[in-house]
Design a protein around this motif. Structure first.
Motif, PDB file in Angstrom:
ATOM      1  N   PRO A  46       0.817  -1.322  -0.037  1.00  0.00           N
ATOM      2  CA  PRO A  46      -0.005  -0.278   0.107  1.00  0.00           C
ATOM      3  C   PRO A  46       0.903   1.101   0.007  1.00  0.00           C
ATOM      4  N   GLU A  47       2.158   1.209   0.449  1.00  0.00           N
ATOM      5  CA  GLU A  47       2.914   2.337   0.442  1.00  0.00           C
ATOM      6  C   GLU A  47       3.326   2.899  -0.861  1.00  0.00           C
ATOM      7  N   LEU A  48       3.213   2.073  -1.990  1.00  0.00           N
ATOM      8  CA  LEU A  48       3.468   2.443  -3.281  1.00  0.00           C
ATOM      9  C   LEU A  48       2.213   2.526  -4.119  1.00  0.00           C
ATOM     10  N   SER A  49       0.886   2.635  -3.726  1.00  0.00           N
ATOM     11  CA  SER A  49      -0.120   3.309  -4.128  1.00  0.00           C
ATOM     12  C   SER A  49      -0.178   4.318  -5.080  1.00  0.00           C
ATOM     13  N   MET A  50       0.522   5.318  -4.574  1.00  0.00           N
ATOM     14  CA  MET A  50       0.518   6.668  -5.278  1.00  0.00           C
ATOM     15  C   MET A  50       2.037   7.098  -5.904  1.00  0.00           C
ATOM     16  N   VAL A  51       2.948   6.126  -6.009  1.00  0.00           N
ATOM     17  CA  VAL A  51       3.994   6.077  -6.492  1.00  0.00           C
ATOM     18  C   VAL A  51       4.104   5.995  -7.839  1.00  0.00           C
TER      19      VAL A  51
END
Length: 109
Positions: A63-68
């Motif tokens: 989830p930490e890469l959702s907006m990367v």
């Protein structure tokens, strides 16, 4: 989106995420960055075709890469469905380690 919009899976799949303005803005930016071209087949999106901005490492796994931006790419809907089917066969560890180039190799088979 519409398949599960009113079902018990809607919350599980996190469809509200895809309705947020931040996602819509980022998704539009990815479409432009990728020149409306499927990153696996290099096919350009035509007006009657449906393309999907996809998470290379799935959102539910990282989830930490959702907006990367570097974790996002544009795929033809058919390729996205194939990728989703492959994801379901993989472990979380394998999914975390898959790169864009690993996916291209796998999906071109």
């Amino acid at each position: 989106y519409t398949r599960y919009a009113h079902s018990y899976r809607s919350k599980e799949l996190g469809h509200s995420f895809y309705q947020k303005n931040k996602w819509k803005t980022l998704s539009d930016r990815i479409r432009k960055r990728d020149l409306y071209t499927c990153q696996v087949t290099q096919r350009i999106q035509m007006p009657n075709e449906s393309f999907v901005v996809d998470h290379i490492v799935p959102r539910l796994v990282a989830p930490e890469l959702s907006m990367v931006e570097s974790n996002l790419w544009l795929l033809r809907r058919e390729i996205h469905q194939k990728k989703t089917a492959e994801e379901q066969k993989m472990t979380t560890e394998n999914l975390r380690n898959m790169t864009k180039y690993d996916w291209i190799k796998l999906l071109k088979k």
